[in-house]
Design an enzyme around this catalytic site. Structure first.
Site, short mmCIF file in Angstrom:
data_model
loop_
_atom_site.label_atom_id
_atom_site.label_comp_id
_atom_site.label_asym_id
_atom_site.label_seq_id
_atom_site.Cartn_x
_atom_site.Cartn_y
_atom_site.Cartn_z
N GLU A 105 0.69 -1.32 -0.02
CA GLU A 105 -0.36 -0.14 0.22
C GLU A 105 0.35 1.28 0.17
OE1 GLU A 105 -2.40 -1.32 3.93
OE2 GLU A 105 -3.98 -0.86 1.89
N GLU A 125 -4.18 -9.29 3.51
CA GLU A 125 -4.65 -9.67 5.03
C GLU A 125 -6.07 -10.35 5.11
OE1 GLU A 125 -3.72 -7.06 3.29
OE2 GLU A 125 -2.84 -5.98 3.61
#
Ligand code: NAI
Length: 702
Positions: A105, A125
């Protein structure tokens, strides 16, 4: 200034290195360091561009999971990404190694990205029951395309950089050229006017993401994502990237992230993540304990287990000598291993050359003398104490000093086996699960005299052959099989009381296990349990209801799938269980004979009566020190028995619903069942104590 990010000004470029070993987790210190150093570089008029990179093996492994329960540790990652994305000078991510989760990210929020072709990036995740919460679900679809991003986010699987041309502005072939080519690229960006390119401004390719894309993806995911909470939220977040403007998409991602974070599934999956790592931390040895070299392994018995165990070592490049009583048995065992490898080759999982290399590591013998030089022997002969003792006495004579002598017994007393040698300190249990070449779990069973060195070597050897090892103590069935006993027993008793196998199996399947106890029994063979019961009649003789239907089935030769009939019926060549009215009738007859009233049994009772005694046995195991911590039991159940990871294992499940609930239910069934096996529901003292104190199994320390 934070030490976790180190800045170097190289000419007109500020290079920021994240320095948080071992994996550059994005801990608070890194987040602070990035913001501080970016601000400083922006204030420095000599700096025209900023590079974010790392000098560790990874660019970044992502969020620091230990902070999940650490309160409000500002700045949060989205704040850092805001600073990056809105910087007035171009920021270039140079990925010198893998970037996962928050690490990716960070890169996605930079204005440019550079890496090498074989590097891997991903958003894993979902494996922790959450979703990328720092813009990953909004930025990755803009760069990688919606379908690709959807797959990466929902599966959590990493992808090679070479397959992500939309994400990277430059992909160099040779990693050793990365730095020089990246710096040349940065100069080009500066020369081209140092343009700021925000990922947020990239238009999403809506045409590539029709509603059917999501519908089809959901359909394909149904079985795989059964019971999990996060995958559906991941899909919704990516849908939001298509249907909403960037800023609103971020807000939606944040809402979905919070939903996941508060879910019991995320708690369970995060518990399991730590549980798996904690299993290798044991107090029986320390750093100073020596480890023995395992260069060659002997395996006694080339049957179902011996063959599978041998494959693990061959796969890891460790030579194996297999010992059998007769040449035919040896030939048969080796032929079966070859067939298994050939099947993998047919499926494209192995090359033919790899098959031959592995087979070349496997040799056989019918003479014990062949084992004189092995470093580890694993015995996998029949489950009979007298046979095991003979084998160990023979090994004691031929094996060199320091060789580890291990048994794969599933139930027998490893102390007694050890006493049949003159070196009990070298004897240990290595309990593999079937199929041994597939199942990840290894119960490492320490006997009273097993040395610390032998325990440590066994735990480390497990890693080499790609197993997850859990250290346990000696008792009947160790941890896994001891706990499965009450589970199977109650399933059988419920059938006597009027529940059908398919009713019980459906409830357990819906709870999340891969199959219910009756299907499992048929697959394993009902004879296995029967022989165990035969050897333990004294344990069960005071309960006439104990597995009576199963005993009757075995006596009629109905031993499950392999005989075409067990608790269910099977069409030839088909593994699908078909309900068998004869079995229901048999249960009725046995119930009448034993005076057990048949009745309609609620789903709740079926679930609790099967799962709670299993948990209760876990409590006894903990109390007796057979397992060192409750999370070890969870690892055994998830990896050995398919207990759903979104429940975290049986002990975490009990902690989640509350031990008082489990304790109260145990007392209720004990009292209600009374004469009819009520004693099986006597709560473990530890369960009682923790329930009364409002504590969890996870709070219990030996
Ligand atoms: P199996 O019957 O398939 O294989 C046993 C092999 O040992 C046979 O090939 C036999 O010829 C050989 N053998 C017997 N006595 C011998 C001796 N004195 N010397 C050399 N070879 C000898 O049995 P399986 O299923 O492989 O079980 C082996 C052991 O593994 C047992 O202790 C069992 O409890 C344990 N185990 C079995 C599991 C399973 O699911 N089958 C799971 C975990 C452990």
């Amino acid at each position: 200034m934070s030490q976790a990010v180190v800045a170097e000004v190289q000419g007109n470029v500020a290079v920021l290195y994240m320095q948080n070993p071992p994996v550059n987790a994005l801990s608070q210190s890194v987040r602070v360091g990035l913001i501080e150093n970016i601000k400083q570089a922006l204030d420095n008029d000599n700096v025209h561009a900023i590079v974010i990179s790392s000098q560790l093996a990874l660019f970044s492994g992502g969020a620091d999971i230990s902070e999940f329960s650490g309160g409000n540790l500002e700045p949060h990652l989205p704040n850092v990404l805001d600073v990056i994305e809105n910087a007035s000078k171009p920021i270039i991510a140079v990925l010198n190694g893998p970037a996962f989760g928050g690490g990716l990210e960070v890169a996605l929020s930079c204005h440019y990205r550079v890496t090498f072709a074989s590097n891997k990036v991903g958003l894993p995740e979902v494996n922790l029951g959450i979703l990328p919460g720092a813009g990953g679900t909004q930025r990755l679809p803009r760069l990688a395309g919606v379908a690709k991003a959807l797959d990466m986010i929902v599966s959590g699987r990493p992808e090679k950089a070479s397959k992500l041309s939309g994400v990277f502005d430059l992909i160099v072939e040779d990693p050793s050229n990365l730095l020089s080519e990246a710096m040349a690229f940065v100069q080009k960006v500066i020369a081209d006017g140092a343009k700021i390119r925000k990922t947020a401004d990239v238009a999403i390719d809506k045409a590539s993401a029709p509603d059917e894309l999501f519908a089809q993806y959901r359909q394909g995911l149904k079985k795989q994502a059964r019971g999990f909470f996060a995958p559906e939220r991941c899909i919704q977040a990516v849908e939001a990237s298509v249907s909403l403007p960037f800023e609103q998409g971020l807000v939606r991602e944040g809402e979905l992230f919070m939903e996941c974070m508060g879910s019991k599934e995320a708690r369970a999956q995060q518990h399991f993540f730590f549980a798996e790592r904690a299993a290798s931390h044991v107090s029986d040895y320390d750093k100073s304990t020596p480890v023995r070299d395992i260069k060659q392994v002997g395996i006694i018995g080339a049957g179902t287990m011996g063959g599978g165990i041998a494959m693990n070592f061959a796969n890891a490049g460790i030579p194996v000598i297999m010992l059998e009583l007769k040449q035919e048995a040896l030939d048969k065992g080796l032929a079966l291993i070859r067939k298994n490898y050939e099947n993998s080759a047919k499926k494209g999982k192995l090359t033919q050359q790899a098959v031959e290399e592995r087979m070349a590591l496997l040799t056989g013998s019918t003479e014990y003398a062949a084992l004189s030089d092995v470093d580890l022997v694993i015995e996998a002969v029949f489950e009979k104490m007298s046979v095991k003792k003979e084998v160990f006495a023979a090994l004691d004579k031929v094996c060199k000093p320091g060789a580890i002598l291990a048994s794969n017994t599933s139930t027998l007393d490893v102390n007694e086996i050890a006493e049949s040698t003159s070196r009990p300190e070298d004897v240990i249990g290595l309990h593999f699960f079937s199929p041994a070449n597939v199942m990840k779990l290894l119960e490492v069973v320490k006997a009273d005299k097993t040395s610390a060195e032998v325990i440590k070597t066994s735990m480390q050897m497990a890693k080499k052959i790609n197993k997850v090892a859990v250290l346990v103590g000696v008792c009947f069935g160790f941890v896994g099989n001891r706990m499965i006993e009450p589970y199977g027993r109650e399933a059988a008793r419920l059938m006597l009381e009027g529940a059908t196998p398919q009713q019980v199996d459906k409830i357990i399947y819906d709870f999340g296990l891969p199959m219910g106890p009756f299907t499992m029994g048929d697959m394993a063979g009902l004879d296995i349990g029967f022989y165990v019961r035969e050897s333990r009649r004294e344990f069960i003789e005071h309960d006439p209801s104990y597995c009576v239907v199963s005993d009757r089935l075995v006596k009629q030769g109905r031993v499950g799938l392999k005989s075409g009939r067990g608790a269910y019926m099977y069409e030839p060549g088909n593994r699908t269980p078909i309900p068998d009215p004869e079995v229901v009738e048999m249960a009725k007859e046995e119930a009448a004979r034993l005076g057990v009233a048949q009745r309609d049994i609620s789903e709740q009772e079926i679930l609790e009566r099967i799962i709670f005694p299993l948990i209760n046995e876990g409590a006894l195991i903990l109390e007796e020190g057979i397992a060192a911590k409750s999370s070890d039991i969870d690892v055994i159940y998830v990896y050995g028995y398919g207990f759903p990871v979104y429940r975290g294992g049986p002990m975490q499940y009990a902690d989640e619903i509350g031990l008082k609930k489990v304790y109260d239910a145990m007392c209720k069934y004990r009292d209600e069942l009374g004469e009819y096996g009520g004693h099986w529901f006597e709560p473990a003292p530890l369960l009682k104590k923790l329930a009364e104190q409002g504590k969890r199994f996870a709070d219990f320390k030996q």
